[in-house]
Design an enzyme around this catalytic site. Structure first.
Site: not given
Ligand code: AHG
Ligand code: MN
Ligand code: MN
Length: 340
Positions: A66, A72, A95-96, A117, A119-120, A281
């Site tokens: 990511d 984050d 996660e980071e 996590d 920053l989700d 998560e």
């Molecule tokens: P993060 O920002 O910690 O990587 O989490 C993102 C996750 C979660 O928050 C969300 O439900 C999902 O990614 C969305 O994924 P899509 O954009 O593929 O739907």
């Molecule tokens: Mn997340």
């Molecule tokens: Mn995150």
């Protein structure tokens, strides 16, 4: 918020919960206060993100591939710095961060493990959509004489001693459980306190909403398409539901927890093991939802029973109202088809 006519801060609530356990040392209570502090600091920066240089990408990717946002990394450091020096924690994993971060030698190491996590919903930061922080607390399993590490992090979700999340939404809320129900607190920024606003949260057995990224439809297996189709159009006893998908797991999860709903991130040909992470998560939110009367599976198995093999292990996730999760498990277990 004033619940009834009483103003109950989270500190007071945690203290009252601790009194229920005469043998409690207060370490877990103090660790929860540390998480609260991190939440207030991150919330302050989220609320002003458009005015300070904290938006945008940080220029690197994390172990899951990511793109890391500045927020984050800020949130990651803030949580670690809020818990590492306290003597209550022996190791954190995020996660980071590529690897577990043991408390540095020379610093007092405690009995707790914090997985998080920071920053989700990172893709929503720059467009002012709700984001969150998710945390999971375990007890260390290795001997105090040896340095804490990976073995302390790779524990099944059912071993968690506490879990919760902070939602930076229209207000900042902290929702957590220590196995004694689920309780929600709203930050009153004018006094800098989280106040009890949602005591004893329970989630309805059948949900109003279904939350899934339907653009993945063609990458799902036919049984997954059947389950999502049932929530969309109705099938047998399953009534059609409203679609709501924010793209921040914490925001989608919280709406469904309060109103009743089901969130799905199934495996697909782009994410054969699912996109979401088990330790940071799925596991903590599974603890919360089960304490509120809901359920969480990987489609078939209970999330809390899965023993992680890898720190950044991904898992498919079906979480929310228990009857809806049970329907999905019946279909997905009966017609299990591997994602090709
Ligand atoms: P993060 O920002 O910690 O990587 O989490 C993102 C996750 C979660 O928050 C969300 O439900 C999902 O990614 C969305 O994924 P899509 O954009 O593929 O739907
Ligand atoms: Mn997340
Ligand atoms: Mn995150």
């Amino acid at each position: 918020m004033v619940h009834g006519s009483e103003v109950i801060t989270i500190e007071r609530f945690i203290m009252e919960q601790e009194r229920l356990y005469p043998e409690a040392t207060g370490e877990l209570s103090n660790l929860l206060y540390d998480v609260c502090l991190a939440a207030k600091i991150i919330s302050r920066h989220v609320r002003r993100a458009g005015l300070t240089d904290i938006l945008g990408a940080a220029g690197a990717v994390n172990v899951s591939g990511d793109l890391q946002q500045k927020l984050d990394l800020f949130a990651n450091e803030t949580v670690r710095n809020s818990v590492h020096h306290t003597g209550r924690v022996c190791v954190t994993a995020s996660e980071e961060d590529q690897v577990p971060m043991p408390v540095p030698p020379g610093k007092p190491a405690g009995k707790y493990v914090v997985l998080y996590d920071p920053l989700d919903g990172s893709t929503n930061i720059d467009v002012n959509v709700s984001i969150g922080t998710i945390f999971s607390i375990h007890k260390r399993v290795t001997k105090r004489s040896s340095p804490a590490g990976l073995a302390d992090c790779l524990q099944a979700g059912k071993k968690q001693v506490a879990a919760g999340y902070i939602l930076y939404g229209s207000s900042t809320m902290l929702v957590y459980t220590t196995g004694q129900g689920v309780h929600g607190f709203t930050l009153d920024p004018t006094i800098g306190e989280f106040l009890l606003s949602h005591p004893n949260i329970t989630t309805p057995p059948v949900g109003k909403y279904y939350s899934v990224n339907e653009s993945n439809w063609n990458r799902w297996t036919p049984p997954v398409q059947r389950v999502v189709g049932a929530f969309k159009n109705g099938e047998g006893k399953v009534q059609p539901k409203n679609a709501r998908y924010i793209g921040s797991l914490v925001a989608d999860f919280h709406r469904n927890l309060i109103s009743g709903g089901i969130f799905l991130y199934p495996a697909d040909t782009n994410h054969p093991q699912g996109k979401l992470r088990l330790l940071y998560e799925a596991g903590p939110l599974a603890f919360v939802v089960e304490q509120a009367g809901g359920r969480a599976t990987d489609g078939c198995r209970s999330i809390l029973d899965i023993v992680p093999a890898d720190l950044h292990q991904h898992t498919p996730l079906v979480i929310g109202s228990k009857d809806d999760v049970a329907y999905a498990a019946r279909v997905l277990s009966a017609e299990a088809v591997p994602v090709k």
